[in-house]
Design a protein around this motif. Structure first.
Motif, PDB file in Angstrom:
ATOM      1  N   ALA A  38       0.831  -1.206   0.000  1.00  0.00           N
ATOM      2  CA  ALA A  38       0.000   0.000   0.000  1.00  0.00           C
ATOM      3  C   ALA A  38       0.862   1.250   0.000  1.00  0.00           C
ATOM      4  CB  ALA A  38      -0.947  -0.006   1.206  1.00  0.00           C
ATOM      5  N   GLU A  39       1.942   1.213   0.768  1.00  0.00           N
ATOM      6  CA  GLU A  39       2.838   2.368   0.826  1.00  0.00           C
ATOM      7  C   GLU A  39       3.496   2.617  -0.523  1.00  0.00           C
ATOM      8  OE1 GLU A  39       6.913   3.767   3.183  1.00  0.00           O
ATOM      9  OE2 GLU A  39       5.825   1.964   3.810  1.00  0.00           O
ATOM     10  N   ARG A  40       3.914   1.560  -1.204  1.00  0.00           N
ATOM     11  CA  ARG A  40       4.635   1.734  -2.471  1.00  0.00           C
ATOM     12  C   ARG A  40       3.715   2.095  -3.637  1.00  0.00           C
ATOM     13  NH1 ARG A  40       9.219  -3.114  -2.496  1.00  0.00           N
ATOM     14  NH2 ARG A  40      10.522  -2.230  -0.831  1.00  0.00           N
ATOM     15  N   THR A  41       2.475   1.708  -3.569  1.00  0.00           N
ATOM     16  CA  THR A  41       1.553   1.971  -4.685  1.00  0.00           C
ATOM     17  C   THR A  41       0.627   3.150  -4.427  1.00  0.00           C
ATOM     18  OG1 THR A  41      -0.084   0.409  -3.769  1.00  0.00           O
ATOM     19  CG2 THR A  41       1.543  -0.453  -5.347  1.00  0.00           C
ATOM     20  N   ASP A  42       0.720   3.770  -3.216  1.00  0.00           N
ATOM     21  CA  ASP A  42      -0.153   4.885  -2.847  1.00  0.00           C
ATOM     22  C   ASP A  42      -1.611   4.464  -2.689  1.00  0.00           C
ATOM     23  OD1 ASP A  42       1.915   6.726  -2.792  1.00  0.00           O
ATOM     24  OD2 ASP A  42       1.724   7.196  -4.918  1.00  0.00           O
ATOM     25  N   ALA A  43      -1.871   3.177  -2.520  1.00  0.00           N
ATOM     26  CA  ALA A  43      -3.231   2.737  -2.217  1.00  0.00           C
ATOM     27  C   ALA A  43      -3.582   3.145  -0.791  1.00  0.00           C
ATOM     28  CB  ALA A  43      -3.349   1.224  -2.374  1.00  0.00           C
ATOM     29  N   ASN A  50      11.854 -16.672  -7.868  1.00  0.00           N
ATOM     30  CA  ASN A  50      10.785 -15.923  -8.551  1.00  0.00           C
ATOM     31  C   ASN A  50      10.266 -14.786  -7.695  1.00  0.00           C
ATOM     32  OD1 ASN A  50      11.071 -17.761 -10.571  1.00  0.00           O
ATOM     33  ND2 ASN A  50       8.902 -18.102 -10.865  1.00  0.00           N
ATOM     34  N   MET A  51      10.125 -15.057  -6.366  1.00  0.00           N
ATOM     35  CA  MET A  51       9.653 -13.991  -5.466  1.00  0.00           C
ATOM     36  C   MET A  51      10.648 -12.839  -5.439  1.00  0.00           C
ATOM     37  SD  MET A  51       6.731 -14.817  -4.496  1.00  0.00           S
ATOM     38  CE  MET A  51       5.658 -16.252  -4.357  1.00  0.00           C
ATOM     39  N   GLY A  52      11.941 -13.183  -5.449  1.00  0.00           N
ATOM     40  CA  GLY A  52      12.953 -12.124  -5.480  1.00  0.00           C
ATOM     41  C   GLY A  52      12.840 -11.297  -6.747  1.00  0.00           C
ATOM     42  N   THR A  53      12.592 -11.979  -7.860  1.00  0.00           N
ATOM     43  CA  THR A  53      12.416 -11.251  -9.113  1.00  0.00           C
ATOM     44  C   THR A  53      11.178 -10.353  -9.057  1.00  0.00           C
ATOM     45  OG1 THR A  53      13.424 -13.098 -10.300  1.00  0.00           O
ATOM     46  CG2 THR A  53      12.174 -11.474 -11.610  1.00  0.00           C
ATOM     47  N   ILE A  54      10.113 -10.863  -8.434  1.00  0.00           N
ATOM     48  CA  ILE A  54       8.886 -10.057  -8.286  1.00  0.00           C
ATOM     49  C   ILE A  54       9.176  -8.813  -7.474  1.00  0.00           C
ATOM     50  CG2 ILE A  54       6.613 -10.009  -7.181  1.00  0.00           C
ATOM     51  CD1 ILE A  54       6.286 -12.939  -8.025  1.00  0.00           C
ATOM     52  N   VAL A  55       9.930  -8.953  -6.388  1.00  0.00           N
ATOM     53  CA  VAL A  55      10.282  -7.789  -5.572  1.00  0.00           C
ATOM     54  C   VAL A  55      11.050  -6.774  -6.411  1.00  0.00           C
ATOM     55  CG1 VAL A  55      11.670  -7.015  -3.609  1.00  0.00           C
ATOM     56  CG2 VAL A  55      10.263  -9.065  -3.395  1.00  0.00           C
ATOM     57  N   SER A  56      12.008  -7.268  -7.220  1.00  0.00           N
ATOM     58  CA  SER A  56      12.785  -6.359  -8.072  1.00  0.00           C
ATOM     59  C   SER A  56      11.878  -5.644  -9.071  1.00  0.00           C
ATOM     60  CB  SER A  56      13.868  -7.145  -8.822  1.00  0.00           C
ATOM     61  OG  SER A  56      14.779  -7.749  -7.927  1.00  0.00           O
ATOM     62  N   LEU A  57      10.933  -6.400  -9.650  1.00  0.00           N
ATOM     63  CA  LEU A  57      10.040  -5.779 -10.625  1.00  0.00           C
ATOM     64  C   LEU A  57       9.115  -4.759  -9.988  1.00  0.00           C
ATOM     65  CD1 LEU A  57       9.174  -8.879 -12.841  1.00  0.00           C
ATOM     66  CD2 LEU A  57      10.539  -6.892 -13.488  1.00  0.00           C
ATOM     67  N   THR A  58       8.642  -5.050  -8.755  1.00  0.00           N
ATOM     68  CA  THR A  58       7.804  -4.044  -8.076  1.00  0.00           C
ATOM     69  C   THR A  58       8.602  -2.801  -7.764  1.00  0.00           C
ATOM     70  OG1 THR A  58       8.278  -5.100  -5.939  1.00  0.00           O
ATOM     71  CG2 THR A  58       6.249  -5.746  -7.056  1.00  0.00           C
ATOM     72  N   GLU A  59       9.893  -2.981  -7.418  1.00  0.00           N
ATOM     73  CA  GLU A  59      10.742  -1.807  -7.223  1.00  0.00           C
ATOM     74  C   GLU A  59      10.900  -1.048  -8.538  1.00  0.00           C
ATOM     75  OE1 GLU A  59      13.548  -3.620  -3.624  1.00  0.00           O
ATOM     76  OE2 GLU A  59      14.322  -3.436  -5.653  1.00  0.00           O
ATOM     77  N   ARG A  60      10.995  -1.790  -9.633  1.00  0.00           N
ATOM     78  CA  ARG A  60      11.105  -1.138 -10.936  1.00  0.00           C
ATOM     79  C   ARG A  60       9.828  -0.381 -11.270  1.00  0.00           C
ATOM     80  NH1 ARG A  60      13.281  -4.866 -15.498  1.00  0.00           N
ATOM     81  NH2 ARG A  60      15.137  -4.559 -14.192  1.00  0.00           N
ATOM     82  N   ILE A  61       8.669  -0.952 -10.903  1.00  0.00           N
ATOM     83  CA  ILE A  61       7.399  -0.244 -11.131  1.00  0.00           C
ATOM     84  C   ILE A  61       7.420   1.084 -10.387  1.00  0.00           C
ATOM     85  CG2 ILE A  61       4.923  -0.265 -10.649  1.00  0.00           C
ATOM     86  CD1 ILE A  61       4.980  -3.273 -11.155  1.00  0.00           C
ATOM     87  N   GLY A  62       7.834   1.033  -9.117  1.00  0.00           N
ATOM     88  CA  GLY A  62       7.914   2.266  -8.348  1.00  0.00           C
ATOM     89  C   GLY A  62       8.858   3.256  -8.985  1.00  0.00           C
ATOM     90  N   ALA A  63       9.996   2.762  -9.496  1.00  0.00           N
ATOM     91  CA  ALA A  63      10.968   3.664 -10.129  1.00  0.00           C
ATOM     92  C   ALA A  63      10.377   4.277 -11.396  1.00  0.00           C
ATOM     93  CB  ALA A  63      12.253   2.901 -10.450  1.00  0.00           C
ATOM     94  N   ILE A  64       9.677   3.458 -12.202  1.00  0.00           N
ATOM     95  CA  ILE A  64       9.079   3.973 -13.439  1.00  0.00           C
ATOM     96  C   ILE A  64       8.039   5.035 -13.117  1.00  0.00           C
ATOM     97  CG2 ILE A  64       7.600   3.369 -15.415  1.00  0.00           C
ATOM     98  CD1 ILE A  64       9.024   0.677 -15.513  1.00  0.00           C
ATOM     99  N   ILE A  65       7.187   4.751 -12.111  1.00  0.00           N
ATOM    100  CA  ILE A  65       6.160   5.719 -11.736  1.00  0.00           C
ATOM    101  C   ILE A  65       6.810   7.021 -11.265  1.00  0.00           C
ATOM    102  CG2 ILE A  65       4.311   6.208 -10.088  1.00  0.00           C
ATOM    103  CD1 ILE A  65       3.648   3.217 -10.139  1.00  0.00           C
ATOM    104  N   ALA A  66       7.838   6.879 -10.420  1.00  0.00           N
ATOM    105  CA  ALA A  66       8.521   8.074  -9.927  1.00  0.00           C
ATOM    106  C   ALA A  66       9.153   8.861 -11.066  1.00  0.00           C
ATOM    107  CB  ALA A  66       9.575   7.672  -8.896  1.00  0.00           C
TER     108      ALA A  66
END
Length: 577
Positions: free
Chosen positions: A100-105, A402-418
């Motif tokens: 929620a914190e990372r996605t602003d939900a 795979n979970m580690g990759t998911i964490v990296s991709l979610t961080e990338r989503i946050g970076a792209i949004i920022a």
């Protein structure tokens, strides 16, 4: 002599009356034009704001609607809803809080089949949803019955309004419960409030739910009938709010209230039955148009006055000729002097009026969109599904990878949004040496599923080992993802689809992304990088413009060039580190 003077005076009086009547007709026409011009200008401004605000809202909704779809595949969600122990619930609470914190939900929470909330991102707060029963909420009942539901309502615990996006969670055909994401639009409303227009969204009952004006929140566009009001109150959608109509009266696209009149534009938004409205105050456009009308009337008055003066002087000249040659010469000299002075003042006034009526420049309207987020989200889903399969096989190590990759991709989503937000504000990105090879690998990873699904052959030429450029890694990868996505779109239906990524290194680094598709339509080729120009039926025409702006921020360029393999090609030039 006196009778001739009286006759000339009567004729001059008739001419003055006719000039006055003509001036009155010009005034009526000018102010009529001013009113219509003000309405048209206000309609254009309202329509532009409506389109821009709707695009921004659609982007927000798209982002948050993806969250429950991704979380449904998360194994811990199934464990918690399936009766997981306290440790699993605590772990789920923490993960929901972080997400929620990372996605602003506003809040993300899980509801069991009986309507009781088991885990929530606000579990630490005094107004936590954990333990609350939402079985009465329409979004819970509809999600359980239909698989998904959305409802904009007041929070029964927090009292804050928001959109509740709910999705049913199933396991092997068995319904476990519902996952809900609550979205609040405070930031979007603040953006709208900085505009001179009043912008709001009304639901299918005409209730204003998202607005740039707090005094219009939860007012209605028209009175609500008693059965509808009772149904809303039974669901506690808006608590005990009176849902009173706006203090405005409507006449077509015009809305009039105490001390203000608006021109409205409305556009559908991707919320059930909802529409977005932009209310442009009519007063500024009326003031500008009326000023132009007054200027036109003043010019007409000056011209008519000059004409009447000329007629009067001509008649006076003839009269004076009849009286005496000497007096005629004296009067002609005096009148000529007056005319010269009047003409000089007229020319000066005309120049001032011309200067005052010049138009200003038109500003560009941009709307930031973050559609590139779809690629990492799709990758997250793929990795999450594979992790579930690995867990089913008991291969925890691969699942953990795979979970580690998911964490990296979610961080990338946050970076792209920022970075997209930073780009929209024209802030300076963090620049530094970036290795080309990993960036190309990352871009191919994001679109790997589409490449494999469409059987596209990837050709990579040029040595990238140790090759670095001056850029920002996330934004550079964003450019390549956009180019690869466009290439994949163009290759649909090809029997031998190919994409070539060619890297050339000299004083500058050149990356060429080419495909063997049909190429760029000649009708849009010249304006390919212009916002909202696209050759795709469902495209927005923003991606290439954003990519070129990013390349320019790197001190480089992005251009459309001839493809070496027969389709379309784009050449990215960046500085070498």
């Amino acid at each position: 002599m006196d009778s001739r003077s009286r006759g000339a005076g009567r004729r001059l009086g008739w001419a003055a009356a006719l000039a006055g009547l003509l001036l009155a007709v010009i005034a009526v026409a000018a102010f009529g034009w001013a009113g219509e011009h003000a309405r048209v200008a206000s309609d254009v401004a309202a329509a532009q704001q409506a389109r821009s605000a709707a695009s921004r809202l659609a982007g927000e909704l798209q982002k948050f609607r993806l969250l429950p779809l991704v979380l449904i595949e998360y194994p811990d969600v199934h464990d918690v809803l399936g009766g997981g122990d306290a440790a699993t619930v605590r772990r789920m609470n923490s993960k929901l809080e972080l997400l929620a914190e990372r996605t602003d939900a506003a809040v993300i929470y899980l509801i069991a089949r009986d309507g009781r909330t088991i885990a929530a991102s606000n579990w630490r707060e005094p107004q936590s949803f954990v333990g609350q029963n939402y079985g009465f909420r329409p979004y819970f009942r509809d999600a359980m019955a239909k698989g998904g539901a959305e409802l904009f309502a007041l929070g029964t615990v927090s009292g804050r309004p928001g959109l509740f996006v709910a999705r049913r969670v199933e396991d092997a055909g068995r319904t476990l419960g519902v996952i809900v994401v609550k979205v609040e639009f405070d930031r979007l409303e603040a953006e709208w409030a900085r505009q001179p227009l009043s912008t709001f969204v009304a639901d299918d009952h005409g209730v204003i739910i998202i607005t740039s004006r707090d005094d219009w929140r939860f007012r209605t566009l028209a009175p609500i009938d008693a059965p509808t009001r009772a149904a809303i109150r039974a669901a506690l959608q808006f608590g005990n709010l009176p849902l009173a109509p706006l203090p405005l009266t409507r006449d077509g696209n015009s809305w009039t209230g105490p001390g203000a009149q608006y021109r409205a534009a409305a556009i559908a938004v991707p919320m059930a039955g909802a529409r977005l409205y932009a209310f442009q105050p009519l007063a500024p456009a009326e003031a500008s148009a009326n000023a132009t009308a007054r200027t036109a009337i003043l010019i007409a008055f000056i011209l008519l006055a000059a004409l009447l003066t000329w007629v009067f002087r001509a008649r006076e000249k003839r009269r004076l000729q009849e009286e005496a040659r000497h007096m005629l010469e004296v009067e002609v000299a005096a009148r000529t002097s007056d005319l010269v002075d009047a003409n000089r003042r007229f020319r000066a006034a005309r120049e001032e009026l011309a200067q005052a009526s010049r138009l200003g420049t038109i500003g560009q309207i941009t709307a930031g969109v973050a559609h590139e987020i779809n690629q990492p989200v799709a990758a997250i889903r793929g990795f999450a599904e594979n992790a579930g399969k690995f867990l089913d096989r008991g291969d925890a190590a691969k699942a953990r990878d795979n979970m580690g990759t998911i964490v990296s991709l979610t961080e990338r989503i946050g970076a792209i949004i920022a970075e997209l937000r930073s780009f929209a504000r024209r802030t300076t990105p963090t620049m530094g040496p970036v290795e080309i090879g990993p960036v190309v690998d990352g871009a191919l990873l994001l679109v790997g599923d589409r490449i494999r699904e469409n059987g596209v052959a990837i050709e990579r030429t040029g040595d990238t080992d140790g090759l670095r450029c001056i850029a920002d890694r996330v934004r550079l990868e964003q450019i390549l993802v956009n180019l690869l996505q466009n290439a994949l779109d163009a290759l649909g239906g090809r029997s031998d689809p190919r994409i070539r990524i060619e890297t050339q290194a000299a004083d500058e680094i050149v990356i060429i992304v080419a495909d063997n598709g049909p190429g760029v339509d000649a009708e849009v080729a010249d304006n390919l990088f212009t916002p909202f120009v696209t050759g795709k039926a469902d495209g927005l025409g923003l991606g290439l413009g954003i990519a070129r702006d990013i390349a320019r921020e790197f001190g480089g360029t992005l251009d459309h060039v001839a493809s070496p393999i027969g389709g379309a090609a784009f050449k990215l030039v960046v500085r070498r580190a």
